[in-house]
Structure formats: structure tokens, C-alpha cells
Design a protein around this motif. Structure first.
Motif, short mmCIF file in Angstrom:
data_model
loop_
_atom_site.label_atom_id
_atom_site.label_comp_id
_atom_site.label_asym_id
_atom_site.label_seq_id
_atom_site.Cartn_x
_atom_site.Cartn_y
_atom_site.Cartn_z
N ARG A 1 0.84 -1.19 0.00
CA ARG A 1 0.00 0.00 0.00
C ARG A 1 0.88 1.25 0.00
N GLN A 2 0.32 2.32 -0.53
CA GLN A 2 1.01 3.59 -0.54
C GLN A 2 0.02 4.71 -0.30
N ALA A 3 0.28 5.47 0.75
CA ALA A 3 -0.52 6.64 1.07
C ALA A 3 0.16 7.87 0.47
N PRO A 4 -0.61 8.95 0.22
CA PRO A 4 -0.01 10.16 -0.34
C PRO A 4 1.15 10.67 0.49
N GLY A 5 2.28 10.96 -0.17
CA GLY A 5 3.44 11.48 0.51
C GLY A 5 4.25 10.47 1.29
N LYS A 6 3.88 9.21 1.22
CA LYS A 6 4.59 8.17 1.95
C LYS A 6 5.14 7.12 0.99
N GLU A 7 6.13 6.38 1.46
CA GLU A 7 6.69 5.30 0.66
C GLU A 7 5.76 4.10 0.62
#
Length: 116
Positions: free
Chosen positions: A38-44
Motif C-alpha cells: 500500500r502507498q498513502a499520499p506522501g509516503k513510501e
């Protein structure tokens, strides 16, 4: 041609549940370790869960352990992620990955939003 297609994402309230599916084609699914990232906005991008080719071994990120369950049905060429007790911090694009030896394939991802 290789294809991994995720489905089942959407909007859910905190504490709710969702089941993601990833349908695979174009490769020998039963040979591949399958994973959800998974990838959240602004995160790796982070590994959420993985499952061995025959489904006997699984592993999970500490943040989802006890809440999420990965499973697979090799006869259907499909891997699942059952997500329970969802939290706002679970909000992300969830992507399916298949790996065998030097081969690694990715789906386009499905959005999961946890919000009241």
C-alpha cells in the motif's frame, strides 16, 4: 500478457471491513509469492502482507497484524486481503504483486479510504 487486476476497494467507516481481490493472468500463478502493498499520499510504498506459493506461509506488517488476513485460491488465480477493524491510517492505494525468481509483476492498485 501478464495482468493483475485489483478490486474491492472503496470507502468504509473506521472499524469496518473490506475484502480486496487480485485476479491474475498470463503467468503461472501457483509458482508465485503474492503480496499486497500500500502507498498513502506522501509516503513510501510498504509491504502489507505476503503469502507463499502454496499458501502455507504468510507474513504481515506489524501495523496490520491481527486485523488483516491474506489468502489465495490457486484454482482461481486470485489472492485476497480481508481487512477488518479498519483505521483511518489504513487509507492508501493497495496494489497486488507477484514474484517468482527474477520475475515481478504489479497491478494498478485499488483505493481504500477509511473515513467517518
Amino acid at each position: 500478457q501478464v495482468q493483475l487486476v485489483e478490486s474491492g476497494g472503496g470507502l468504509v467507516q473506521p472499524g469496518g471491513s473490506l475484502r480486496l481481490s487480485c485476479a491474475a493472468s498470463g503467468f503461472t500463478f501457483s509458482n508465485y509469492v503474492m503480496s499486497w502493498y500500500r502507498q498513502a499520499p506522501g509516503k513510501e510504498r510498504e509491504l502489507v502482507a505476503s503469502i507463499s506459493s502454496a499458501g502455507r506461509v504468510t507474513n504481515y506488517a506489524d501495523s496490520v497484524k491481527g486485523r488483516f488476513t491474506i489468502s489465495r485460491d490457486n484454482a482461481k488465480n486470485t489472492v485476497y486481503l480481508q481487512m477488518n477493524s479498519l483505521k483511518p491510517e489504513d487509507t492508501a492505494v493497495y496494489s497486488c504483486n507477484g514474484r517468482w525468481g527474477t520475475q515481478s509483476y504489479w497491478g494498478q492498485g485499488t483505493q481504500v479510504t477509511v473515513s467517518s
